[in-house]
Design a protein around this motif. Structure first.
Motif, PDB file in Angstrom:
ATOM      1  N   MET A   1       0.832  -1.198   0.000  1.00 24.36           N
ATOM      2  CA  MET A   1       0.000   0.000   0.000  1.00 24.36           C
ATOM      3  C   MET A   1       0.877   1.263   0.000  1.00 24.36           C
ATOM      4  N   TYR A   2       0.400   2.311  -0.673  1.00 26.01           N
ATOM      5  CA  TYR A   2       1.114   3.590  -0.704  1.00 26.01           C
ATOM      6  C   TYR A   2       0.322   4.589   0.134  1.00 26.01           C
ATOM      7  N   ASN A   3       0.964   5.135   1.162  1.00 25.20           N
ATOM      8  CA  ASN A   3       0.296   6.052   2.081  1.00 25.20           C
ATOM      9  C   ASN A   3       0.889   7.451   1.994  1.00 25.20           C
ATOM     10  N   ILE A   4       0.018   8.445   1.867  1.00 24.07           N
ATOM     11  CA  ILE A   4       0.425   9.851   1.857  1.00 24.07           C
ATOM     12  C   ILE A   4      -0.189  10.529   3.073  1.00 24.07           C
ATOM     13  N   ALA A   5       0.650  11.143   3.901  1.00 21.71           N
ATOM     14  CA  ALA A   5       0.200  11.835   5.111  1.00 21.71           C
ATOM     15  C   ALA A   5       0.315  13.340   4.903  1.00 21.71           C
ATOM     16  N   ILE A   6      -0.780  14.050   5.165  1.00 25.38           N
ATOM     17  CA  ILE A   6      -0.775  15.509   5.058  1.00 25.38           C
ATOM     18  C   ILE A   6      -1.185  16.098   6.402  1.00 25.38           C
ATOM     19  N   ASP A   7      -0.252  16.779   7.053  1.00 25.63           N
ATOM     20  CA  ASP A   7      -0.518  17.418   8.339  1.00 25.63           C
ATOM     21  C   ASP A   7      -0.480  18.934   8.184  1.00 25.63           C
ATOM     22  N   GLY A   8      -0.996  19.610   9.212  1.00 21.17           N
ATOM     23  CA  GLY A   8      -0.951  21.060   9.192  1.00 21.17           C
ATOM     24  C   GLY A   8      -2.006  21.651  10.101  1.00 21.17           C
ATOM     25  N   PRO A   9      -1.928  22.960  10.347  1.00 22.38           N
ATOM     26  CA  PRO A   9      -2.869  23.624  11.244  1.00 22.38           C
ATOM     27  C   PRO A   9      -4.257  23.778  10.636  1.00 22.38           C
ATOM     28  N   ALA A  10      -5.208  24.178  11.470  1.00 21.12           N
ATOM     29  CA  ALA A  10      -6.587  24.377  11.026  1.00 21.12           C
ATOM     30  C   ALA A  10      -6.665  25.446   9.933  1.00 21.12           C
ATOM     31  N   GLY A  11      -7.438  25.178   8.904  1.00 16.67           N
ATOM     32  CA  GLY A  11      -7.661  26.163   7.858  1.00 16.67           C
ATOM     33  C   GLY A  11      -6.574  26.256   6.811  1.00 16.67           C
ATOM     34  N   ALA A  12      -5.625  25.304   6.822  1.00 10.23           N
ATOM     35  CA  ALA A  12      -4.521  25.350   5.855  1.00 10.23           C
ATOM     36  C   ALA A  12      -4.932  24.788   4.494  1.00 10.23           C
ATOM     37  N   GLY A  13      -6.116  24.187   4.412  1.00 12.24           N
ATOM     38  CA  GLY A  13      -6.584  23.633   3.143  1.00 12.24           C
ATOM     39  C   GLY A  13      -6.269  22.158   2.981  1.00 12.24           C
ATOM     40  N   LYS A  14      -5.954  21.486   4.085  1.00  9.82           N
ATOM     41  CA  LYS A  14      -5.558  20.074   4.018  1.00  9.82           C
ATOM     42  C   LYS A  14      -6.623  19.200   3.357  1.00  9.82           C
ATOM     43  N   SER A  15      -7.866  19.346   3.807  1.00  8.86           N
ATOM     44  CA  SER A  15      -8.946  18.493   3.289  1.00  8.86           C
ATOM     45  C   SER A  15      -9.165  18.719   1.803  1.00  8.86           C
ATOM     46  N   THR A  16      -9.230  19.982   1.404  1.00 13.66           N
ATOM     47  CA  THR A  16      -9.447  20.315  -0.010  1.00 13.66           C
ATOM     48  C   THR A  16      -8.349  19.719  -0.883  1.00 13.66           C
ATOM     49  N   ILE A  17      -7.103  19.918  -0.467  1.00 12.12           N
ATOM     50  CA  ILE A  17      -5.958  19.432  -1.231  1.00 12.12           C
ATOM     51  C   ILE A  17      -5.915  17.903  -1.237  1.00 12.12           C
ATOM     52  N   ALA A  18      -6.115  17.300  -0.065  1.00 14.59           N
ATOM     53  CA  ALA A  18      -6.042  15.841   0.046  1.00 14.59           C
ATOM     54  C   ALA A  18      -7.097  15.160  -0.832  1.00 14.59           C
ATOM     55  N   LYS A  19      -8.303  15.728  -0.868  1.00 15.94           N
ATOM     56  CA  LYS A  19      -9.379  15.159  -1.694  1.00 15.94           C
ATOM     57  C   LYS A  19      -8.977  15.136  -3.169  1.00 15.94           C
ATOM     58  N   ILE A  20      -8.420  16.247  -3.636  1.00 18.01           N
ATOM     59  CA  ILE A  20      -8.053  16.357  -5.054  1.00 18.01           C
ATOM     60  C   ILE A  20      -6.897  15.424  -5.390  1.00 18.01           C
TER      61      ILE A  20
END
Length: 216
Positions: free
Chosen positions: A1-20
Motif C-alpha cells: 500500500m502507498y500512504n500519503i500523510a498531510i498534516d498542518g494547522p486548522a484552515g490550511a486547506g488540508k482536506s481540499t488538497i487531500a481530496k483532489i
C-alpha cells in the motif's frame, strides 16, 4: 500500500488538497478531521461540555463513525446517519480541538485510521498523521499558511454561506486553536522530521496539488 500523510494547522486547506490529490491518484481519501468532528458532534448533541473527560470518552466509545461515498462525494456517518454538513459548524470545530487532547479519544481514532491505511492506498490528512498515525508513510507533507490567510479563507467561506462574521475574531480563534493543537500533551501538532513543508499562503489550490504530486 502507498500512504500519503498531510498534516498542518486548522484552515490550511488540508482536506481540499487531500481530496483532489486522492482523486487524481485513485486513492482513498481519509478525512481524519471529519472523524474527530463526528465524535465532537455526538458529544455536543449529548449535552456534554468538553471538560467532562470521562463522559466524553464513554460517549465516543458508544458511537460508530464511518466513511462512505455518495455520487463520488465522500460522506461521514454518525451511527449510519450522514452528518457531513453538521460537523462543519463553528462550535463543533472548537469542541473537536478540545476533546482531541484526551488520550482515549485519540487511541480510538488512531486504531481505526491505521487499519484503513493498512488495507488501502490512502491520502490521509490531520494533525498527527505523519508523526503518530502513519509514521512510516511513503510521503509526508506539512501544509501550512499564515493565520491571516487562513482567516481570510474561512471568512470568505462563511460569507458565501450567508453568515455574518468578524475576520479578526476568526483569526484570533485560529491562533488560539493552533496553540492548543501544538501544546497538547498527546500527539501535538508538529512537522515530522521527514515531512516536506508546503506553505500555501501565496499559492492557489492547483499549484499546491501539483507540488505535492511532484513529490510522489
Amino acid at each position: 500500500m502507498y500512504n500519503i500523510a498531510i498534516d498542518g494547522p486548522a484552515g490550511a486547506g488540508k482536506s481540499t488538497i487531500a481530496k483532489i490529490v486522492a482523486k487524481r491518484l485513485g486513492y482513498l481519501y481519509v478525512d481524519t478531521g471529519a472523524m474527530y468532528r463526528t465524535l465532537a458532534l455526538a458529544c455536543f448533541r449529548a449535552g456534554l461540555s468538553a471538560d467532562r473527560q470521562e463522559e466524553i470518552v464513554k460517549q465516543c466509545q458508544s458511537v460508530n463513525v464511518s466513511l462512505g461515498y455518495d455520487n463520488g462525494t465522500q460522506k461521514v456517518y454518525l451511527d449510519g446517519v450522514d452528518v457531513s454538513a453538521q460537523i462543519r459548524q463553528e462550535e463543533i470545530g472548537n469542541m473537536t480541538s478540545s476533546i482531541a487532547v484526551y488520550p482515549q479519544v485519540r487511541e480510538l481514532m488512531v486504531d481505526m485510521q491505521k487499519r484503513i491505511a493498512q488495507e488501502n492506498n490512502v491520502v490521509m490528512d490531520g494533525r498527527d498523521i505523519g508523526t503518530v498515525v502513519l509514521p512510516n508513510a511513503d510521503l509526508k507533507i506539512y501544509l501550512t499558511a499564515s493565520a491571516r490567510t487562513r482567516a481570510e479563507r474561512r471568512y470568505k467561506e462563511l460569507v458565501e454561506k450567508g453568515q455574518q462574521c468578524d475576520i479578526d475574531a476568526i483569526e484570533a480563534d485560529i491562533i488560539e486553536r493552533d496553540y492548543r493543537d501544538m501544546h497538547r500533551e498527546v500527539s501535538p501538532l508538529k512537522q515530522a522530521d521527514d515531512a516536506v513543508l508546503v506553505d500555501s499562503s501565496r499559492m492557489d489550490i492547483s499549484q499546491v496539488v501539483e507540488k505535492i504530486i511532484s513529490f510522489i
